[in-house]
Design a protein around this motif. Structure first.
Motif, mmCIF file in Angstrom:
data_model
loop_
_atom_site.group_PDB
_atom_site.id
_atom_site.type_symbol
_atom_site.label_atom_id
_atom_site.label_comp_id
_atom_site.label_asym_id
_atom_site.label_seq_id
_atom_site.Cartn_x
_atom_site.Cartn_y
_atom_site.Cartn_z
ATOM 1 N N SER A 84 0.851 -1.185 0.000
ATOM 2 C CA SER A 84 0.000 0.000 0.000
ATOM 3 C C SER A 84 0.886 1.234 0.000
ATOM 4 O O SER A 84 2.050 1.193 0.428
ATOM 5 C CB SER A 84 -0.895 0.008 1.240
ATOM 6 O OG SER A 84 -0.091 0.137 2.403
ATOM 7 N N SER A 85 0.354 2.330 -0.484
ATOM 8 C CA SER A 85 1.102 3.589 -0.470
ATOM 9 C C SER A 85 1.445 3.999 0.954
ATOM 10 O O SER A 85 2.431 4.703 1.180
ATOM 11 C CB SER A 85 0.293 4.690 -1.158
ATOM 12 O OG SER A 85 0.143 4.419 -2.530
ATOM 13 N N PHE A 86 0.620 3.556 1.928
ATOM 14 C CA PHE A 86 0.880 3.917 3.324
ATOM 15 C C PHE A 86 2.242 3.398 3.776
ATOM 16 O O PHE A 86 3.064 4.147 4.292
ATOM 17 C CB PHE A 86 -0.229 3.356 4.224
ATOM 18 C CG PHE A 86 0.018 3.607 5.683
ATOM 19 C CD1 PHE A 86 -0.242 4.856 6.237
ATOM 20 C CD2 PHE A 86 0.532 2.608 6.511
ATOM 21 C CE1 PHE A 86 0.003 5.093 7.587
ATOM 22 C CE2 PHE A 86 0.778 2.838 7.846
ATOM 23 C CZ PHE A 86 0.512 4.091 8.392
ATOM 24 N N TRP A 87 2.490 2.092 3.580
ATOM 25 C CA TRP A 87 3.763 1.526 4.034
ATOM 26 C C TRP A 87 4.911 1.888 3.093
ATOM 27 O O TRP A 87 6.058 1.996 3.521
ATOM 28 C CB TRP A 87 3.653 0.007 4.147
ATOM 29 C CG TRP A 87 2.817 -0.437 5.304
ATOM 30 C CD1 TRP A 87 1.573 -0.996 5.260
ATOM 31 C CD2 TRP A 87 3.158 -0.337 6.693
ATOM 32 N NE1 TRP A 87 1.112 -1.256 6.523
ATOM 33 C CE2 TRP A 87 2.073 -0.865 7.430
ATOM 34 C CE3 TRP A 87 4.257 0.156 7.390
ATOM 35 C CZ2 TRP A 87 2.059 -0.920 8.818
ATOM 36 C CZ3 TRP A 87 4.257 0.098 8.773
ATOM 37 C CH2 TRP A 87 3.169 -0.432 9.478
ATOM 38 N N ALA A 93 7.761 11.053 -6.669
ATOM 39 C CA ALA A 93 7.928 9.604 -6.751
ATOM 40 C C ALA A 93 6.594 8.871 -6.687
ATOM 41 O O ALA A 93 6.489 7.712 -7.102
ATOM 42 C CB ALA A 93 8.839 9.101 -5.634
ATOM 43 N N ARG A 94 5.546 9.543 -6.186
ATOM 44 C CA ARG A 94 4.236 8.912 -6.062
ATOM 45 C C ARG A 94 3.393 9.125 -7.317
ATOM 46 O O ARG A 94 2.203 8.804 -7.333
ATOM 47 C CB ARG A 94 3.516 9.455 -4.825
ATOM 48 C CG ARG A 94 4.312 9.215 -3.553
ATOM 49 C CD ARG A 94 3.702 9.828 -2.323
ATOM 50 N NE ARG A 94 2.537 9.091 -1.865
ATOM 51 C CZ ARG A 94 2.156 9.007 -0.584
ATOM 52 N NH1 ARG A 94 2.879 9.605 0.356
ATOM 53 N NH2 ARG A 94 1.084 8.349 -0.249
ATOM 54 N N ASP A 95 4.034 9.643 -8.362
ATOM 55 C CA ASP A 95 3.338 9.857 -9.618
ATOM 56 C C ASP A 95 3.405 8.583 -10.463
ATOM 57 O O ASP A 95 4.332 7.776 -10.331
ATOM 58 C CB ASP A 95 3.990 11.032 -10.371
ATOM 59 C CG ASP A 95 3.191 11.438 -11.592
ATOM 60 O OD1 ASP A 95 2.193 12.154 -11.427
ATOM 61 O OD2 ASP A 95 3.572 11.016 -12.700
ATOM 62 N N ALA A 96 2.428 8.437 -11.346
ATOM 63 C CA ALA A 96 2.376 7.240 -12.192
ATOM 64 C C ALA A 96 3.564 7.137 -13.133
ATOM 65 O O ALA A 96 3.862 6.064 -13.653
ATOM 66 C CB ALA A 96 1.076 7.233 -12.999
ATOM 67 N N HIS A 97 4.267 8.253 -13.370
ATOM 68 C CA HIS A 97 5.441 8.218 -14.235
ATOM 69 C C HIS A 97 6.627 7.536 -13.551
ATOM 70 O O HIS A 97 7.591 7.160 -14.213
ATOM 71 C CB HIS A 97 5.839 9.637 -14.655
ATOM 72 C CG HIS A 97 4.850 10.293 -15.574
ATOM 73 N ND1 HIS A 97 4.624 9.845 -16.857
ATOM 74 C CD2 HIS A 97 4.003 11.336 -15.379
ATOM 75 C CE1 HIS A 97 3.694 10.604 -17.431
ATOM 76 N NE2 HIS A 97 3.297 11.508 -16.554
ATOM 77 N N GLU A 113 -5.129 8.548 -0.601
ATOM 78 C CA GLU A 113 -3.814 8.401 -1.228
ATOM 79 C C GLU A 113 -3.021 7.275 -0.578
ATOM 80 O O GLU A 113 -2.316 6.521 -1.248
ATOM 81 C CB GLU A 113 -3.029 9.713 -1.135
ATOM 82 C CG GLU A 113 -3.505 10.809 -2.057
ATOM 83 C CD GLU A 113 -3.262 10.463 -3.517
ATOM 84 O OE1 GLU A 113 -2.265 9.784 -3.825
ATOM 85 O OE2 GLU A 113 -4.083 10.862 -4.361
ATOM 86 N N ALA A 114 -3.155 7.138 0.733
ATOM 87 C CA ALA A 114 -2.408 6.113 1.459
ATOM 88 C C ALA A 114 -2.914 4.717 1.149
ATOM 89 O O ALA A 114 -2.182 3.733 1.280
ATOM 90 C CB ALA A 114 -2.484 6.376 2.958
#
Length: 692
Positions: free
Chosen positions: A246-249, A262-266, A310-311
C-alpha cells in the motif's frame, strides 16, 4: 573410401622404410587432407605406424609476382614504355600497370632519368637493360636469401609453411586392418572368442558426457554471497514476499509527502485490482497523519491536508524500505525496544526508462541497524566494512536528499568496465518523524543503506549493459559459462605478510587505486600507543615524495592528549595537486599495534612492520637515504633481529621493566655503527611511548 586409402598407404609403406604424406598425395592422386585423415584413422589402430610431424618452408610467387613473371618487372615495363625522345610521366602512369613502383625502381637502377629542362618528361638513360627481377622469379631456388627478402618486401614473393607427416612402420605393422573391439560383449565371451580379438586401449583422461543440468544465474550467485555476508555480520533476514504494497507503508510510513514526485504514475506502477488497501494499525495511522499534517516530535511536518485515499492506493513496491518500516513498527508492538540488525534482498519495481544501467524491475539489497546513539560515523564504517567483505574498496559518498533519512548519502563505486563511477546505492539515518510515531525511543537511531543487486553483479562479471544480465536479450550460454561467485573477503589475520608490500604497492592494479591515482594509506593508531616513528619517517619520505597528511578522530574517541594534537602537524594541509602519497591517520582504539591499509588486499599490522614498509619505499627511490635491504642481506638481518628484540621488550610485563630493558638493549648512539637505521627510529618511538 578412407579404409581403402588406408590400406593403400599400408601397402605402399610395406615396400619402403619411410614416406612423406605429400608424396603419398602425388602417388595416389588424392587431396593431401584426405591422406592426413587416413593417417589419423590408422593411428587409432594400435601401434601400426609411426608418425612424425614435419614443417617445411617454401617460396612461391604472389599474384603480383605472377604478373612480373608473365609481363616483366615493373621497372622494365616503364623502361620499355619510354620512347627514344622521351615520354611524359603522366602518360606512363596511364598505360603501365604498377607504374609508380616501376618509375621508382627504374630511376634507382639508372635505367631512366627525368629531363632537367622538363620535369614531367622521362628519358632513357641506357640503351638496353636486363630484367633481373623477371629472371630471378623464373628460377626462385637459385636466388640468394637477401634478394628473396627484398622481393618479399616488394610483395612479389611470399614464404609459406607446408605441414606434412613422415610415416614409418610401427611395432605392430601390418598391411591388413583389423577392427579393434571397444567392449567385451556376450558374443565375445562365448567360446573365449575375445582371446583372438584386439581391443582399443581405454582413454582414462577422456571426459564423460556433460550432464544436461540447470545453472545458477549470476544474480543468484551474487545474491547468495551477499546473504552470507549479512549473516556473517549478525543480521537477520526480513520477510519480503509481498511485492504489492500500500502507499501507506511504501510512502507515508517513511515520512514521504503525498505530493512527492515519486508517487506519480510516471515513477511508480499502481495496481488496478485490488486498487485499495483498508487494513492499517489505527493508532499508528493517526500518528503518521498528524506528523505529515501538523508536525510533531520537534518537526513542523509538511503542513498539508493528508488524505487516507492516497495512502490506500496499492502499488508494486518501489523499495524494500517499506518492509523495513513494517519490521520496525512490529518491533515496538510489545512496547520494549531491543537493538536489531535486519537485511533483505528482493525485487522492487520502478517506472524507469531502460538503458545500460536501469531496468523497470530490479533487486534491492537493504541493511538496517537500530541501536542506541548511532552516528553517521557508524553508518560509514558499517558500509565500508560491508563492501570490504565484497572485495570493493573504491567507494565515494555524496550528500543527497531522501524524505525519510537525514543526513543522506549516495554510494558510488568505480566500474572498470564502463570506466566511470556509477551509483550503486543510497544510505542515511532514518528521520525522527519516521521513527518516533512507531514508539521507538528518542535516543535510538536507525542507520540504513540500500543498493541494487544488478550493478555489483555487473562489476563482478564484467558486464557493461544491464540488459545483458536481465531480460529477453540475456545469452543463456553466458549463464552456463560464468563461474561461481567468489567474492574476495579480507581477513586482517591473513594479510600481515610484509615481504613484498613495497613492490606490490607501486604495481597494484588500476582498480586498487583511488580516482586521482594517488597512493592512499590509512593508518589506524591508538592514542594510548602513538607511533612517534611515523613523524620522522614522513620527514625522510618528503625528501623523495610529495606527501599530504590528514589526521582524524574516530567517533569512538572523544578527545586526545594535548601532546598528540600537533602529531604530524607540519605535514597537514599540503594542497599540492600532484601528490605521490596520501597518508590518513585516524586515532581509534586499536590497541598497541597500529594498522595500515594500503589496498583492498593489503593490511600491515604493527609499528615495526609499518616502518619496514616505508623503509622499502624510501629505498626504491634513494637506497642510501635510509639503508635496510639495499645494504645487503647480513645488514638487513641485523636490523630485523633488533626490531624483533624491541618487539619482545614491548610486550614484557610492566612499564618500568620495559624502560630498563630498552635502555640496557642499546648502549651506543646507534645500533649499527654511525648510521641511523629504521631500528633506531622505532626504538626512540617506543621509549617515548612508554615514558608518556
Amino acid at each position: 573410401m578412407t579404409n581403402e586409402l588406408s590400406e593403400k598407404i599400408l601397402e605402399y609403406l610395406s615396400k619402403c622404410d619411410k614416406v612423406n604424406s605429400l608424396d603419398l598425395s602425388n602417388v595416389f592422386q588424392e587431396d593431401h587432407q584426405k591422406v592426413i585423415g587416413a593417417v589419423k584413422s590408422l593411428q587409432t589402430i594400435g601401434n601400426i605406424i609411426n608418425v612424425e610431424q614435419i614443417s617445411t618452408k617454401k617460396w612461391e610467387l604472389t599474384e603480383e609476382g605472377q604478373h612480373v613473371l608473365k609481363f616483366g618487372s615493373h621497372e622494365a615495363a616503364v623502361y620499355n614504355a619510354v620512347s627514344e625522345n622521351g615520354t611524359a610521366q603522366a602518360e606512363i602512369m596511364k598505360i603501365v600497370p604498377f607504374a609508380k613502383v616501376g618509375v621508382s625502381k627504374a630511376l634507382a637502377a639508372g635505367w631512366i632519368e627525368i629531363d632537367k629542362n622538363n620535369k614531367s618528361l622521362i628519358k632513357k638513360k641506357v640503351s638496353s637493360i636486363i630484367d633481373v627481377a623477371q629472371n630471378h622469379l623464373m628460377n626462385i631456388i637459385d636466388v640468394p636469401d637477401n634478394v628473396k627478402q627484398d622481393y618479399k618486401k616488394r610483395k612479389l614473393l611470399q614464404q609459406i609453411i607446408i605441414k606434412s607427416v613422415l610415416l614409418s612402420k610401427g611395432e605392430f605393422f601390418s598391411t591388413k586392418i583389423e577392427k579393434q573391439e571397444a567392449d567385451v560383449t556376450a558374443d565375445l565371451l562365448v567360446n573365449d572368442a575375445w582371446k583372438e580379438k584386439k581391443f582399443k586401449p581405454y582413454n582414462f583422461d577422456a571426459l564423460g558426457s556433460a550432464l544436461d543440468i540447470g545453472h545458477l544465474h549470476p544474480l543468484l550467485k551474487v545474491r547468495s554471497e551477499f546473504r552470507k555476508i549479512f549473516l556473517e555480520m549478525g543480521f537477520t533476514e526480513m520477510p519480503t514476499n509481498n511485492y504489492i504494497e500500500s502507499s501507506f507503508w511504501n510512502f507515508d510510513a517513511l515520512f514521504q509527502p503525498q505530493q512527492h514526485p515519486a508517487r506519480d504514475a510516471h515513477d511508480t506502477f499502481f495496481i488496478s485490482e485490488p486498487k485499495l488497501s483498508t487494513k492499517f494499525p489505527e493508532d499508528y495511522l493517526k500518528k503518521v497523519k498528524e506528523v505529515h499534517s501538523v508536525g510533531g516530535y520537534g518537526s513542523q511536518g509538511y503542513r498539508y491536508d493528508w488524505k487516507i485515499e492516497e495512502a490506500q492506493k496499492n502499488l508494486l513496491r518501489t523499495h524494500t524500505t517499506a518492509v523495513s518500516a513494517r519490521m520496525l513498527h512490529k518491533l515496538m508492538l510489545n512496547g520494549e525496544f531491543k537493538p536489531v540488525k535486519y537485511f533483505s534482498i528482493d525485487r522492487v519495481f520502478r517506472n524507469e526508462t531502460l538503458d545500460a544501467t536501469h531496468l523497470a524491475e530490479f533487486h534491492q539489497i537493504e541493511g538496517v541497524v537500530a541501536d542506541y546513539n548511532l552516528s553517521l560515523g557508524d553508518l560509514i564504517g558499517t558500509i565500508y566494512e560491508f563492501f570490504r567483505k565484497l572485495g570493493i574498496t573504491q567507494l565515494e559518498f555524496k550528500p543527497a536528499y531522501n524524505p525519510y533519512t537525514e543526513p543522506s548519502m549516495e554510494i558510488f563505486c568505480f566500474h572498470n568496465g564502463l570506466g566511470k563511477w556509477i551509483e550503486i546505492g543510497n544510505s542515511g539515518m532514518f528521520r525522527p518523524e519516521m521513527l518516533l510515531p512507531m514508539g521507538i525511543p528518542e535516543n535510538v537511531n536507525v542507520i540504513a543503506w540500500g543498493l541494487s543487486l544488478e550493478r555489483p553483479t555487473m562489476i563482478k562479471y564484467g558486464l557493461n549493459n544491464i540488459r545483458d544480465l536481465v531480460g529477453p536479450k540475456v545469452d543463456l550460454q553466458m549463464v552456463h559459462d560464468n563461474p561461481f561467485c567468489r567474492l574476495e573477503k579480507n581477513d586482517s589475520r591473513s594479510v600481515q605478510k610484509n615481504e613484498k608490500e613495497s613492490e606490490e604497492f607501486f604495481t597494484c592494479s588500476t582498480q586498487e587505486r583511488i580516482q586521482d591515482n594517488r597512493k592512499e594509506m590509512i593508518i589506524f593508531c591508538d592514542p594510548k600507543y602513538p607511533p612517534y616513528s611515523l613523524e620522522t619517517i614522513i620527514s625522510i619520505l618528503k625528501k623523495e615524495f610529495t606527501i599530504t597528511v590528514s589526521v582524524h578522530l574516530h567517533s569512538t574517541i572523544e578527545k586526545i592528549s594535548p601532546l598528540l594534537v600537533k602529531f604530524c602537524s607540519e605535514f597537514i594541509d599540503n594542497c599540492e595537486k600532484n601528490v605521490d602519497l596520501a597518508i590518513i591517520v585516524i586515532w581509534r582504539n586499536v590497541g598497541v599495534n597500529p594498522r595500515m591499509i594500503i589496498t583492498s588486499s593489503h593490511e600491515i599490522v604493527g609499528e615495526i612492520n609499518i616502518a619496514r614498509f616505508f623503509n622499502r619505499l624510501i629505498e626504491r627511490r634513494k637506497p642510501n637515504l635510509l639503508k635496510y635491504e639495499s645494504n645487503g642481506v647480513i645488514y638487513a638481518n641485523k636490523i630485523d633481529n633488533i626490531l624483533d628484540r624491541i618487539h619482545q621488550i614491548l610486550y614484557s610485563s610492566n612499564k618500568q621493566s620495559k624502560l630498563n630493558s630498552l635502555h640496557d638493549f642499546n648502549k651506543g648512539r646507534y645500533f649499527l655503527g654511525n648510521e641511523i637505521s629504521i631500528a633506531d627510529l622505532v626504538f626512540q618511538s617506543f621509549c617515548r611511548q612508554i615514558r608518556d
